[in-house]
Design an enzyme around this catalytic site. Structure first.
Site, PDB file in Angstrom:
ATOM      1  N   ARG A 204     -28.178 -38.347  21.679  1.00  0.00           N
ATOM      2  CA  ARG A 204     -28.849 -37.104  22.040  1.00  0.00           C
ATOM      3  C   ARG A 204     -30.033 -36.912  21.103  1.00  0.00           C
ATOM      4  NH1 ARG A 204     -26.311 -37.579  26.004  1.00  0.00           N
ATOM      5  NH2 ARG A 204     -25.010 -36.039  27.121  1.00  0.00           N
ATOM      6  N   GLU A 233     -36.538 -32.641  25.315  1.00  0.00           N
ATOM      7  CA  GLU A 233     -36.322 -33.535  26.454  1.00  0.00           C
ATOM      8  C   GLU A 233     -36.365 -32.728  27.737  1.00  0.00           C
ATOM      9  OE1 GLU A 233     -32.728 -36.234  28.188  1.00  0.00           O
ATOM     10  OE2 GLU A 233     -33.241 -36.646  26.092  1.00  0.00           O
ATOM     11  N   HIS A 252     -34.306 -41.393  29.293  1.00  0.00           N
ATOM     12  CA  HIS A 252     -32.864 -41.159  29.396  1.00  0.00           C
ATOM     13  C   HIS A 252     -32.283 -41.887  30.611  1.00  0.00           C
ATOM     14  CE1 HIS A 252     -29.642 -38.004  28.067  1.00  0.00           C
ATOM     15  NE2 HIS A 252     -29.100 -39.170  28.364  1.00  0.00           N
TER      16      HIS A 252
END
Length: 291
Positions: A204, A233, A252
């Site tokens: 993360r 993000e 991602h």
């Protein structure tokens, strides 16, 4: 669902179910669960959004499991790709529009004989270790307990994390996102790495202080970073990371939907079989730990 049947379960309406296989987000989760439900399987490996929504707190008597470990091999492959790309100076080569052999020669490195530290050596770390050792790297694993991780030359508990920064060549971040792990890597940690060190994050974005990382890359304090996750993000257009040649950013996508379906189905089938047999479930979410 075929995975439920493979595990020895039977599909039923929620009102009659003992377990719920939930493949959507916290926002769509039912307002209430029947008292018969004892277990909920979540489709995501990370569960911070479920804690933020207060759902686990709302059902203290229901056991929740995540998909942690189900997608480990796919994400480990991505981590290795980012690390190899950095060590072999592929970003510079991809950007080149002319033959620059002498300029890039000294930038090309190898994983052979290097030390790679995996911070958060759970399912992803365990899948990554044999990939790294096959290339001649030694792996130091860091986990919560310090219990030995197969294939690692050394395993440290997270309370000894401070020991790794000056002793490693590269770092792969695969730890869960919790309040305690926010900015686990910041300017102090980055300053102790080597100038050739690459930092890879497939966990993360919040685990790394982005501003500190940009500064470390920009000044040459570290070799670079490979990021499948960022903070913020999505990474906004115009962000400094986009301009840094030795920062590799992927959106991602280390675990795209078309690759995760079969792995998740196997995970569900295995947990259903355990539930039917009354055995401990895989990837149990611990409310005290936050993952």
């Amino acid at each position: 669902m075929n995975a439920v049947e493979r595990g020895g379960g039977v599909s039923a309406p929620v009102s009659e179910a003992e377990a719920l296989i939930w493949n959507s987000s916290p926002e769509q989760f039912p307002e209430s669960l029947p008292s018969t439900v004892k277990w909920v399987q979540l489709a995501s490996a990370g569960v911070e959004s479920w804690f933020d929504a207060g759902i686990l707190e709302k059902y203290p008597l229901v056991e929740f499991t995540s998909a942690a470990g189900a997608y480990a091999c796919t994400v480990a492959e991505h981590a290795l790709s980012l690390l190899l790309a950095g060590v072999r100076a592929l970003p510079e080569h991809l950007e080149a529009r002319t033959w620059k052999q002498s300029q890039f020669m000294k930038q090309v490195g190898t994983l052979r004989g290097s030390t790679v530290t995996i911070v958060g050596a759970g399912g992803i770390g365990r899948a990554l270790i044999p990939m790294l050792t096959a290339l001649g790297a030694e792996v130091v694993a860091v986990n919560r307990s310090g219990s030995p991780v197969p294939g690692a030359v050394r395993t440290l508990p997270v309370i000894q994390l401070d020991e790794v920064w000056s002793a490693t060549d590269h770092v792969v971040v695969a730890a869960p996102a919790t309040p305690a792990t926010r900015h686990l890597i910041g300017s102090a940690e980055l300053s102790r790495l080597k100038t050739h060190s690459w930092v890879i994050n497939v966990a993360r974005g919040s685990l790394i202080d982005t501003d500190a990382l940009v500064s470390a890359i920009d000044t040459g304090a570290i070799g670079g970073a490979g990021l499948d996750v960022t903070d913020p993000e999505p990474l906004p257009d115009g962000h400094r990371l986009w301009d840094l040649t030795n920062a590799i950013v992927t959106p991602h996508d280390s675990n795209p939907p078309h690759l995760r379906e079969d792995a998740y189905a196997d995970h569900v089938a295995a947990n259903v079989a355990r539930f039917v047999a009354g055995e401990e479930l895989i990837a149990r979410v611990d409310p005290l730990r936050g993952y």
